[in-house]
Design an enzyme around this catalytic site. Structure first.
Site, PDB file in Angstrom:
ATOM      1  N   ASP A 227       0.843  -1.183   0.000  1.00  0.00           N
ATOM      2  CA  ASP A 227       0.000   0.000   0.000  1.00  0.00           C
ATOM      3  C   ASP A 227       0.891   1.250   0.000  1.00  0.00           C
ATOM      4  OD1 ASP A 227      -2.749   1.078   0.388  1.00  0.00           O
ATOM      5  OD2 ASP A 227      -1.839   1.930   2.200  1.00  0.00           O
TER       6      ASP A 227
ATOM      7  N   GLU B 286       1.444   0.295  -4.918  1.00  0.00           N
ATOM      8  CA  GLU B 286       0.959   1.569  -5.429  1.00  0.00           C
ATOM      9  C   GLU B 286       2.163   2.502  -5.553  1.00  0.00           C
ATOM     10  OE1 GLU B 286      -3.461   2.379  -3.827  1.00  0.00           O
ATOM     11  OE2 GLU B 286      -1.968   2.348  -2.256  1.00  0.00           O
TER      12      GLU B 286
END
Ligand code: CA
Length: 664
Positions: A350, A379
């Site tokens: 993340d 990400e």
């Protein structure tokens, strides 16, 4: 989490805590031990507790009885620990304290902090507040010793990722699961919806995906584990990084239960031929004042602004400092722990853009030394501005510097569905011109390619991947509207048939390119979320997949199943290497908006032709003259072939894709 402020989880007051250390440089110089982090050691006739807290005045360990008959153990004793080398505090009890509870407490400048289970608890009780000295082997399910032998590595380009949340997947009545919203739902062999179509594990088998990406499954803070009603949260609010979340187990109070059931799930998925990806959120903690990091070594694990306040690149009130030796060590050892103890096969980072490149490369090296073929992606952005120069961060633009780690390809995603910051704007799939180059950028896997006009690509003016397997190819994920909602928002009044056509077109682009394909659970059966864009804490009625959708959209489901098969059967979609993609993948000059056509030659002489027509009229496309087997045409797909085609001019129906190949 998406790249936008997401501060609902955190009170602003937590941002105002001043730096306890007046000299931030001193933090970097804290001594760090070489030995792996191990906060309890169970010997035959002793138990040693250890905590790293180099600047603490005093540290104590509080001992509790074991969890028994539904009750947490009573307090037994609190023992002062002794400071040793490298800031390690230890206490040894002269007996084996299997299953005993414990917490640590640190004292700084005469003030004792609250109790903490430490930074590396391996077992916790209800809501993760107390740690336990578990003998981890006692949690191993049957067959665990040979589990990894059945679990062979798969080349990255053959990975097909299915992103799911436990409650979304199995909590709805229509899923037919016994263990609703639990780890064990993924061990239920035959479940089906009201009309008798497969759900759960059997559904995944039909679909043919390879990797099950679980939304955060480590112990997170936002769901009260004692609440039996099934509170909902995605779980991007870490509490204990190295313990499974309790609310997905059948008994969150029993420290062994969540661990055993998590392993049972992994074992069952492995036996069913799936690999398991963990969504890891090392970039921030749920809160900062009361986090295990902060209660152990104040300020060390976080970045700060110049004024001493906490930096907030996560949008959640804090950001961790992966570049600090102990935080880097923590991340590497945490990942290795999940690999070894839980046999995890992949990690999705993340807000990976908050971590530094050096740490991500160190993680890749450490993982490769333990297990081959582990998929790592993340990400390639942050939610705010991290307190570190961008050139050092694992941002998408720097992915080529990170060995064998992939980033999400938002160029393709938004070229297909429309921009992340405006749900009402559509793009290619709903027939809006100008997004062709963004899609081409994604189809080649974000590597350099002469046919892609970079000036017209939405977000990146430079290719960012060194290999196509460094790009995750997708049109939607848990963030933002799911595909059905986005299509409805950008094509108001569209019929169900039209929505299905558009979904098929979008998924064809996802699967018929060089990046690693990724599906958000339920998009393959056109589930919606009633238009809710950020459903991170929405109730089950919004988030759970209503499995009647599978009956209603069986045609779409069958189509996506065939896309998976076609991709896995043809080398054309596995070129990987940038130079090979340049030599073998060519875009055809369609000279028309909303029409993309390309050929891919594989090294056996097969030539694949793909045409994506987002126009509401049929289009005629000139292709290399040949005799083709048609795999996808006018909303139908079959890996065995639908028909034959001979010639060099093909007609492609409105809002549909054509995929066909010729043999030499
Ligand atoms: Ca929890």
């Amino acid at each position: 989490m998406e790249k936008r402020l997401f501060s609902t989880l955190v009170s602003l007051s937590s941002l105002m805590i001043p730096l306890q250390s007046q000299n931030p440089l001193a933090l970097d110089n804290y001594p760090v031990p070489v030995a792996p982090i191990n906060e309890y050691v169970l010997g035959d006739d002793y138990t040693t507790f250890q905590l790293w807290a180099p600047t603490a005045d005093s540290v104590k360990v509080n001992l509790y009885g074991e969890y028994k008959d539904g009750q947490q153990g009573e307090w037994i004793a609190s023992e002062l620990m002794e400071k040793g080398e490298c800031g390690m505090w230890t206490f040894t009890a002269n007996r084996r304290l299997t299953n005993a509870g414990y917490t640590f407490q640190t004292c700084y400048q005469g003030k004792w902090n609250e109790e903490t289970p430490g930074i590396f608890a391996k077992a916790v009780g209800l809501n993760g507040r107390r740690a336990y000295c578990l003998d981890m082997q006692s949690t191993d399910p049957e067959g665990w010793n040979t589990d990894e032998l059945d679990n062979k590595p798969l080349p990255f380009s053959y990975n097909v990722i299915y992103e799911m949340h436990f409650r979304d997947f199995s909590a709805d009545e229509s899923a037919g699961n016994k263990y609703k919203g639990k780890y064990l739902a993924l061990t239920e062999e035959t479940t089906h919806n009201k009309e008798g179509l497969s759900t759960g594990l059997a559904h995944l088998r039909e679909l043919g995906v390879t990797h099950i990406h679980l939304l955060p499954s480590f112990d997170y803070a936002s769901v009260d584990e004692s609440n039996k009603q099934g509170q909902y949260n995605w779980g991007y609010d870490p509490l204990n990084y190295n313990v499974p979340e309790g609310s997905y187990s059948t008994n969150a109070s029993d420290p062994a239960c969540r661990i055993r059931e998590f392993k049972q799930m992994v074992r069952h998925l492995h036996q069913s031929g799936f690999k398991v990806v963990l969504d890891v959120v090392y970039n921030h903690t749920f809160d900062v004042g009361g986090s295990n990091f902060q209660l152990t070594v104040p300020d060390y694990f976080y970045r700060h602004n110049a004024d001493g306040s906490f930096a907030n690149g996560s949008g959640c009130g804090n950001e961790t400092a992966s570049e600090r030796p102990m935080m880097r060590k923590f991340m590497i050892e945490s990942v290795l722990y999940w690999l070894k103890e839980y046999h995890i096969d992949g990690f999705r980072f993340d807000l990976m853009g908050i971590h530094d490149i050096e740490t991500m490369n160190a993680i890749r090296r450490a993982v490769d030394a333990v297990k081959p073929g582990v998929l790592i992606y993340g990400e390639g952005w942050a939610a705010g501005s991290p307190q570190m120069p961008e050139k050092l961060l694992a941002m998408k633009a720097n992915v080529a510097q990170i060995n064998s780690i992939a980033a999400f390809g938002d160029e393709l995603r938004d070229g297909l569905r429309g921009p992340w910051d405006n749900d009402a704007n559509g793009a290619f799939v709903v027939g809006i011109p100008g997004h062709e180059e963004s899609i081409k950028f994604g189809l080649v896997g974000a590597v350099p390619h002469p046919d892609v006009n970079l000036d017209q690509v939405n977000y990146s003016k430079k290719p960012w991947a060194a290999k196509a397997t460094q790009m995750i190819s997708y049109v939607s994920c848990h963030d933002d509207m799911c595909l059905a909602d986005r299509l409805k928002a950008t094509k108001p009044g569209a019929s169900v048939q039209e929505l299905e056509r558009l979904a098929k077109l979008a998924e064809t682009a996802v699967f018929m390119g060089q990046g690693i394909p990724f599906i958000f659970a339920g998009d393959e059966i056109l589930r919606d979320k009633k238009g809710v864009h950020n459903s991170y804490n929405s109730p089950d009625s919004i988030n759970c997949i209503p499995w009647g959708c599978k009956t209603a959209h069986k045609d779409l489901f069958d189509y996506v199943c065939q896309l998976v098969k076609i991709r896995q059967q043809h080398l054309a979609f596995h070129l990987v290497d940038a130079q090979t993609i340049n030599e073998r993948m060519h875009f055809l000059p369609t000279k028309m908006s909303n029409l993309i056509a390309y050929t891919i030659e594989d090294n056996n002489g097969e030539c694949m032709v793909v045409v994506l027509n987002a126009n509401n009229k049929p289009k005629n496309v000139v292709v290399p003259k040949g005799e083709y087997q048609v795999l996808v045409k006018d909303g139908k797909a079959s890996a065995h072939g639908l028909s034959m085609f001979k010639g060099n001019r093909v007609n492609v129906e409105p809002q549909s894709a054509l995929v066909m190949f010729s043999r030499p």
